[in-house]
Design a protein around this motif. Structure first.
Motif, short mmCIF file in Angstrom:
data_model
loop_
_atom_site.label_atom_id
_atom_site.label_comp_id
_atom_site.label_asym_id
_atom_site.label_seq_id
_atom_site.Cartn_x
_atom_site.Cartn_y
_atom_site.Cartn_z
N GLU A 11 108.74 146.39 46.15
CA GLU A 11 109.66 146.56 46.10
C GLU A 11 110.11 145.19 47.49
N LEU A 12 109.68 144.02 46.75
CA LEU A 12 110.37 142.84 47.38
C LEU A 12 112.00 142.50 47.03
N ARG A 13 112.52 142.57 47.27
CA ARG A 13 113.77 142.29 47.36
C ARG A 13 114.32 140.65 46.93
N ILE A 14 114.20 140.68 45.05
CA ILE A 14 114.64 139.41 45.03
C ILE A 14 116.14 138.66 44.49
N THR A 15 116.99 138.50 44.99
CA THR A 15 117.71 137.49 45.24
C THR A 15 118.85 136.80 44.23
N SER A 16 118.52 135.56 44.56
CA SER A 16 118.95 134.33 43.68
C SER A 16 117.67 134.09 42.95
N ASN A 17 117.44 133.36 42.13
CA ASN A 17 115.94 132.24 41.93
C ASN A 17 116.15 131.37 40.63
N GLY A 18 115.88 130.64 40.94
CA GLY A 18 115.99 129.50 39.84
C GLY A 18 114.10 128.91 38.94
N ILE A 19 113.56 129.83 38.91
CA ILE A 19 112.46 129.62 38.70
C ILE A 19 112.09 128.78 37.02
N ARG A 20 113.15 130.16 36.11
CA ARG A 20 113.38 129.36 34.72
C ARG A 20 113.83 127.95 34.96
N GLU A 21 114.93 127.25 35.08
CA GLU A 21 115.52 125.81 35.54
C GLU A 21 113.98 125.06 35.83
N CYS A 22 113.22 125.62 37.04
CA CYS A 22 112.30 124.61 37.91
C CYS A 22 111.75 124.31 36.82
N LEU A 23 111.55 125.75 36.35
CA LEU A 23 109.90 125.54 34.98
C LEU A 23 110.10 123.88 34.01
N GLU A 24 111.97 124.56 33.67
CA GLU A 24 112.54 123.18 32.17
C GLU A 24 113.16 121.98 33.16
N THR A 25 112.17 121.69 33.97
CA THR A 25 112.89 120.87 34.19
C THR A 25 111.83 119.85 34.40
N VAL A 26 110.40 120.86 35.11
CA VAL A 26 109.32 119.67 35.29
C VAL A 26 109.38 119.52 33.14
N ARG A 27 108.86 120.16 32.79
CA ARG A 27 108.38 120.33 31.63
C ARG A 27 109.04 118.87 31.11
N ARG A 28 110.80 119.44 30.94
CA ARG A 28 111.55 118.32 30.19
C ARG A 28 110.99 116.64 30.62
N LYS A 29 110.99 116.68 32.42
CA LYS A 29 110.87 114.95 32.86
C LYS A 29 109.53 114.57 32.54
N SER A 30 108.49 115.55 32.14
CA SER A 30 107.38 115.07 32.01
C SER A 30 106.62 114.85 30.73
N GLY A 31 107.51 114.86 29.67
CA GLY A 31 107.21 114.69 28.69
C GLY A 31 106.33 116.38 27.81
N TRP A 32 106.09 117.06 28.39
CA TRP A 32 104.65 118.08 28.54
C TRP A 32 104.97 118.57 26.53
N ASP A 33 105.55 118.76 26.10
CA ASP A 33 105.69 119.50 25.27
C ASP A 33 104.89 118.23 24.73
N ASP A 34 104.96 116.79 24.41
CA ASP A 34 104.32 115.93 23.17
C ASP A 34 103.09 114.78 24.15
N ARG A 35 103.06 115.94 25.11
CA ARG A 35 101.66 115.31 26.10
C ARG A 35 100.70 116.09 26.28
N TYR A 36 101.01 117.40 26.45
CA TYR A 36 99.81 118.31 26.62
C TYR A 36 99.00 118.81 25.54
N GLY A 37 97.58 118.87 26.46
CA GLY A 37 96.88 118.55 25.07
C GLY A 37 96.48 117.56 24.21
N LYS A 38 96.89 117.06 24.50
CA LYS A 38 97.15 115.67 23.37
C LYS A 38 96.51 114.20 24.37
N LEU A 39 96.63 114.25 25.38
CA LEU A 39 95.92 113.04 25.78
C LEU A 39 94.73 113.05 25.26
N PRO A 40 94.38 111.73 25.67
CA PRO A 40 92.88 111.41 25.34
C PRO A 40 91.64 111.59 26.97
#
Ligand SMILES: Cc1cc2nc3c(=O)[nH]c(=O)nc-3n(C[C@H](O)[C@H](O)[C@H](O)COP(=O)(O)OP(=O)(O)OC[C@H]3O[C@@H](n4cnc5c(N)ncnc54)[C@H](O)[C@@H]3O)c2cc1C
Ligand code: SF4
Ligand code: FES
Ligand code: FES
Lengths: 156, 309, 760
Positions: C399-428
């Protein structure tokens, strides 16, 4: 006890000191120049940095007796005619400080560094400030501010 | 209140005679960066301070071709930045750059680094701390806090320049009240945490360090957690000279630097590691764990070996 | 809106700070001042048999000597656990605990005097590790007699919803992993410092480096038995706190007592070693984290068993115990949820609140375990997290009351900026990326000391000179709360910031604010400040409207003018102020904040309640040296939902500082002990990252515009630290295939794991 003459921020002071009194104690406790900060008193944080004949030293591990007849510049003596030095201006405007306790030491390290290295890169700046502990900023904005100050100095 | 006296001699002779006049309680004050740490923790309280800063003859730097001569009051900062040192003896510049912080290096000197005090996790502590454990052999106590032994101190020599200089086969000049002596730098060190340095004779000052052994290959590495400020947990410096003599010097893991000198083709890697490890008396008195530091001795030497071969 | 708010704004005291003019406590001097020397215990746990102060008292320059019996009243920042006294009374509980104190004419005399105090002790069994404290012991061995068990357990906090153990047992994938965290400490650069002055009217002035003037005010009144209205606590410029200055401290009480006894101003500034010994840092922690998920990667249940090492005293420990568990309820939706935290007393300097209070270590554990589950299920760790997020406007299982929540945008942002999809699991090999998310309160909804007062009150004063003064008890500790007060006044009144000044953190002048902790200041004080200046605006509008016969609703405030859009009214600010002054002169308006009633009806439901929560996501890129085991963090991406950045410069600064502090804890910082003696009470061996150790940082502010925060703002001071540590841990896994479960991740531990071979 021995008499020493210190030229501090353009003004000459004569005092009696014993061989163990540190410059930090002299500045803060005897001369009320409290802008120089005591973060560790063990030579390991950089917050007490002042210039001795133009060279940065850690005042907490510098005996005052060694400074006899020499020029000391502290944070109180930086900037001219009421104008901030570009390093000060940029640290203030660019978020290069939070609590500000490390700031005098950062200024006193960065000012002589930029004098010697006007074209310093970010890596050079990082290296130069690698003895200045800051617990608040994560250094990013300090480094940026010093880089901007270098640019300001170059473009007069 | 302190009754210490402070002297600022202008010549080496003056400094030596001052030291002779205060045989038991003087300290030569170079950059003071090491002395001050010990003063702050009440490990020493020097009574007669002989400040070497005004002695210009100790500040000379001379590098002619491969002959390098450095006065002991040359600062670490000067060593880092000297273009000739960078060119002929880059290992030295690299070693100097690994020490403390840029601001400290502007005060800290070569001479002070040659004679930097040995360190130990149980000794380099405040007065209260040491009292609370009951002190140790190196201090006022009668037992080693690391080993429980009653005789031996294993405090570590932590100089980073020394291994580089020893790898360069450097020699030092020492002036005493009876004359000037020359000796190999390695002979300055005694593998005993209580003695640490060979007594230099009455009023002895190290005036100069020199070498002419320009290496054809060199290797240097300091083990530490951060890229500045940290004292070493292990420093390895190695050179190979034109005559294929390999000199590996290891510091930070024993009471004195350990040198192995051999023809590069006269030894195997395993043999080399064994020789070093045998000579090191490494105990658990550093920030990094003992087992790890021991492993790193092998790892560093292996890496060095691979670079050279 | 948005003339000042939302613009990068330098701190109002920045010029004071860059010129060395800012006055921190130790910079003040009073005439005839004396200095404190503290005598500390050499024993971890011992009965005090006798104290001989006679030699010390006779030493030249010693003006007074006191011991525990002179200030025997117990205190604790939480009124539920007053287990501490200013100095040890009958026994000492850690090496470094204060046993006696002297006031001396000079710092040297004080030091010498303190050294001359002779104490004889009878040692008691030491309890250094939590394991030792969890074992039965005899009553007279116990660290505190008040604990209601035959062990040294201070507090057990637990909650459970929907049988999480069964939930885990019946999950398709489960992981249950043991973690261990060393203690870390704030290591603010300004050492603790206090000056106490006893005035002729028997009132006490205490100038001190504190984050909580109000709690100190109350505590001083209690332990010194002085009426509340006779105590003035003032916080001057402060050199960093991070939770380490958020308790009332013994040296503050000692300085005050000595000021009364000597009738002279007293200064007490701690050495760096003493600062380390004072600690109150993050609890050393051991925990087992168990999480289950289904085949689609949906989290089914979480259960965790935690032991936190409180050290010798309570501090915020009861709250810490709860925070360790309850703050795992976000940012993921978890319906079957439970935890138990046991806080034990040990014979070490006490633990307390530190940036990210209570939630940092469990966050590491859960995010590493989620990473493992993502791999078990065969999902990308970002996708895995994404599909488990809580939504906006919802409630957690507790029963913690969650109001505003920007978590999706947070994750999408770091994912995009870091080039995650092209690089995760693929680095030497040796090079990797890792991700984690975080969640934190934006102010504790419940005050520590229960009462019906607001959590903060702000007064705004308008004077004839056209200046606004904001009076607030809020403590600027470098985070910039003074600047926020000025920004809000300037924004609401359409005047320049230079017209606004602050009078802050002074218990005589400023209305109560509870303090700078739990990330509450922007949210609560910001709301109160806005309310106060809005009232000023209404007052001016009323006066001007009356006098100029324009409808007050039509009156606008901008660019230092007071006007109507139709041009009928066009006054300068000073002209408007002049009208508002007529017949009454300067006036003060008040604003306050009380959080809404929140939470469930079960026992423990109050823990973790907040009017809003911040969210964040973080990606780290690391390199691991296979020879030395050394981890270098080379670049990081952080996105943090702070609701609305009132001052983006400060928000970025908070995020960057959090990254730095998180980095220190994960790779190099730890409080090390040798038989209960702190081994590294200095900056050589307590290894805080320096410039060269700190990675390149890419910081993005995400604004979810909270409905209840001032201008939509939530917090940014603590939340950003949480995901830093596990993202680095997870990146090490991507780099070299090992799961690091013990912090700090020093090279020796990495090498040991590498030798075992990448597992899991
Ligand atoms: C934060 C910090 C970090 C440090 N990190 C390192 C490190 O990483 N590695 C390292 O090696 N050191 C380190 N040091 C120690 C010290 O700074 C250096 O060793 C430095 O080179 C010492 O030089 P100094 O001139 O300051 O010596 P001083 O302190 O002046 O002297 C040291 C000793 O040398 C003797 N001495 C000096 N000159 C002579 C001479 N000409 N003849 C005979 N005796 C002499 C002195 O009497 C004294 O016993 C650190 C110090 C600090 C404060
Ligand atoms: S090795 Fe033993 S005797 Fe030597 S300094 Fe350390 S504790 Fe003392
Ligand atoms: S106070 Fe001098 S270096 Fe820290
Ligand atoms: S700004 Fe606080 S320590 Fe640097």
């Amino acid at each position: 006890m021995q008499k020493v003459k210190l030229h501090i921020n353009g003004f000459t002071r004569t005092l009696l000191v014993n061989a163990h009194e540190t410059l930090l104690d002299t500045l803060r406790e005897r001369l009320n120049l409290t802008g120089t900060k005591r973060g560790c008193d063990q030579g390991s944080c950089g917050s007490c940095t002042v210039l001795l004949d133009g060279t940065p030293v850690l005042s907490c591990i510098t005996p005052t007796i060694r400074c006899d007849g020499r020029k000391i510049l502290t944070i109180e003596g930086i900037g001219v005619n009421g104008h901030l030095h570009p390093v000060q201006e940029r640290l203030a405007s660019d978020g290069g400080l939070q609590c500000g306790f490390c700031t005098p030491g950062v200024v006193m390290t960065a000012v002589p560094f930029l004098q010697e290295n006007p074209d310093a890169t970010d890596d050079d700046i990082k290296e130069a400030l690698s003895g200045n502990l800051c617990r608040c900023t994560g250094y990013k904005k300090i480094i940026e501010a010093v880089r901007h100050a270098a640019e300001d100095l170059r473009h007069g | 209140m302190s009754t210490s006296s402070y002297f600022l001699p202008g010549t080496i002779d003056e400094a030596v005679s001052l030291a002779k006049a205060h045989p038991n309680d003087h300290v030569f004050y170079a950059g003071g960066t090491d002395i001050q740490l010990h003063v702050k923790q009440r490990l020493i309280k020097p009574n007669t301070i002989i400040d070497l800063t005004a002695i210009e003859s100790l500040k000379s730097v001379s590098i002619q071709k491969k002959n390098m001569k450095l006065g002991t009051m040359v600062t670490l900062d000067q060593i880092v930045k000297n273009p000739d040192i960078q060119k002929f003896y880059p290992i030295l510049a690299e070693a100097a750059k690994s020490i403390a912080t840029p601001v400290i290096r502007k005060s800290a000197t070569l001479g002070g680094n040659l004679k930097v005090s040995n360190r130990c996790s149980f000794y380099n502590q405040s007065f209260d701390w040491r009292q609370s454990v009951g002190s140790c052999l190196k201090d006022t106590g009668d037992i080693c806090q690391v080993t429980g032994g009653l005789n031996h101190c294993y405090s570590r020599n932590v100089s980073d320049l020394v291994p580089a200089l020893i790898a360069l086969n450097a020699r030092i000049m020492v002036q005493t009240s009876t004359g000037i002596n020359e000796m190999p730098l390695i002979d300055l060190y005694v593998p005993d945490g209580l003695i640490v340095h060979t007594p230099l004779g009455v009023g002895g000052i190290i005036t100069e360090i020199f070498t002419s052994d320009e290496p054809s290959k060199w290797w240097f590495k300091k083990l530490r957690l951060r890229k500045s400020l940290d004292f070493t947990s292990l420093t390895v410096a190695a050179t190979v000279n034109k005559k294929d003599v390999l000199r590996v010097c290891v510091n930070g893991v024993s009471m004195a630097p350990v040198l192995v000198e051999t023809g590069i083709n006269d030894v195997t890697l395993e043999g080399l590691i064994l020789q070093v490890k045998r000579a090191c008396k490494t105990v658990d008195n550093d920030y990094m764990p003992l087992k790890y530091r021991r492993e790193m001795i092998s790892a560093f030497i292996t890496d060095c070996w691979n670079t050279f071969h | 809106m948005g003339r000042v708010i939302g613009k990068p704004t330098p701190l109002i005291d920045a010029v004071q700070k860059v010129t060395g003019k800012a006055m921190y406590t130790d910079d003040f001097k009073f005439p005839n001042m004396v200095y404190v020397g503290l005598h500390r215990s050499p024993h971890a746990h011992a009965k005090i048999m006798s104290i001989d102060t006679s030699v010390a008292a006779a030493h030249p320059g010693i003006k007074a000597v006191i011991t525990g019996k002179d200030i025997p009243i117990a205190f604790g920042v939480l009124p539920i656990s007053p287990d501490e006294t200013a100095m040890a009374v009958d026994k000492v509980r850690y090496v470094g605990e204060i046993v006696a104190a002297v006031a001396g004419e000079t710092p040297e005399a004080a030091r010498a005097g303190a050294d001359l105090i002779r104490v004889s002790y009878k040692p008691i069994k030491n309890f250094i590790t939590p394991d030792e404290s969890l074992v039965e012991c005899s009553e007279d061995e116990k660290i505190h007699q008040h604990t209601k068990n035959s062990k040294n357990i201070h507090k057990i906090a637990d909650l459970s919803f929907n049988d999480p153990k069964d939930g885990i047992a019946s999950s398709s994938f489960t992981r249950s992993v043991d973690f261990k965290f060393a203690g870390v400490t704030h290591a603010f650069t300004e050492p603790h410092s206090t000056i106490a002055v006893w005035n002729g009217d028997e009132s006490l002035l205490v100038i001190t480096a504190t984050q909580v003037p109000h709690y100190l005010h109350r505590t001083l009144s209690k332990v010194l038995d002085i009426p509340l209205h006779k105590i003035q606590v003032k916080k001057p410029a402060l050199g960093g706190g991070f939770g380490g200055k958020s308790d009332p401290f013994p040296h503050e009480m000692i300085a005050s007592k000595l000021a009364i006894l000597t009738n002279r101003p007293v200064k007490c500034t701690l050495t760096r070693e003493e600062v380390f010994l004072t600690n109150h840092g993050r609890h050393p922690t051991e925990m087992t984290m168990s999480v289950g998920c289904d085949v689609a990667g949906k989290i089914t249940a979480l259960d965790t068993d935690i032991v936190i090492d409180g050290g010798a005293y309570g501090s915020f420990g009861v709250v810490t115990s709860y925070y360790n568990g309850v703050l795992l309820q976000g940012p993921y939706k978890i319906d079957r949820f439970g935890f138990i935290t046991r806080r034990v007393y040990t014979n070490k300097p006490q633990s307390g609140a530190m940036r990210g209070h209570g939630a940092v270590n469990p966050r590491y554990a859960v995010e590493v375990v989620l990473d493992m589950l993502a791999h078990d299920v065969g999902m990308d760790p970002c996708d895995f997290r994404q599909q488990n997020f809580l939504s906006e406007n919802t409630k957690t299982v507790g029963e913690l009351r969650i109001t505003s929540n920007g978590i999706r945008e947070c994750l999408e942002t770091v994912r995009r900026k870091s080039g995650w999809d092209d690089r995760y699991g693929k680095l030497p090999n040796g090079h990797g990326l890792g991700v984690a998310c975080g969640f934190f309160i934006s102010g504790s909804a419940l005050p520590i000391i229960w009462n019906r007062y607001p959590q903060t009150v702000v007064h705004a004063k308008l004077d004839f000179d056209g200046r606004i003064v904001m009076f607030s008890g809020a403590s600027d500790i470098g985070q910039g709360s003074d600047t926020m007060l000025v920004q809000i006044a300037a924004e609401e009144l359409g005047i320049s910031m230079s017209r606004v000044q602050v009078e802050v953190a002074d218990t005589k002048l400023t209305p109560v604010d509870l303090g700078s902790y739990s990330s509450r200041v922007t949210f609560m004080v910001g709301n109160a400040a806005k309310q106060a200046v809005d009232k000023i605006r209404h007052q001016i509008a009323a006066s001007v409207g009356n006098e100029k016969s324009v409808p007050r609703e039509a009156i606008q405030f901008a660019d230092e003018r007071v006007f109507t859009d139709d041009g009928k009214l066009n006054l300068t600010w000073d002209e408007a102020v002049d009208i508002a002054m007529a017949g009454r002169g300067a006036f003060v308006e008040s604003g306050f904040y009380i959080s809404p009633k929140l939470g469930g009806k079960f026992k423990g439901s109050g823990a973790g309640l907040s009017p809003a929560y911040s969210f964040g996501a973080f990606i780290a890129e690391v390199k691991v040296d296979p020879m030395t085991g050394q981890v270098s963090v080379i670049k990081v991406w952080s996105a943090h939902d702070c609701g609305k950045a009132l001052n983006p410069l400060s928000v970025e600064g908070q995020i960057e500082g959090s990254i730095h502090m998180g980095l220190g804890q994960v790779v190099s910082e730890d409080m090390r002990y040798h038989n209960g003696r702190l081994l590294n009470a200095n900056f050589w061996d307590y290894r805080i990252p320096m410039t060269l150790d700190t990675p390149e940082m890419d910081v993005t502010i995400i604004e979810s515009n909270d409905g209840e925060g001032p201008y939509g703002a939530k917090e940014a001071g603590e939340g950003p630290i949480h995901p830093v540590l596990p993202a680095i841990g997870n990146a090490i896994y991507d780099a070299v295939g090992i799961r690091m479960t013990e912090l700090p991740i020093t090279p020796d531990k990495v090498l040991t794991e590498l030798r075992k071979g990448g597992q899991q």
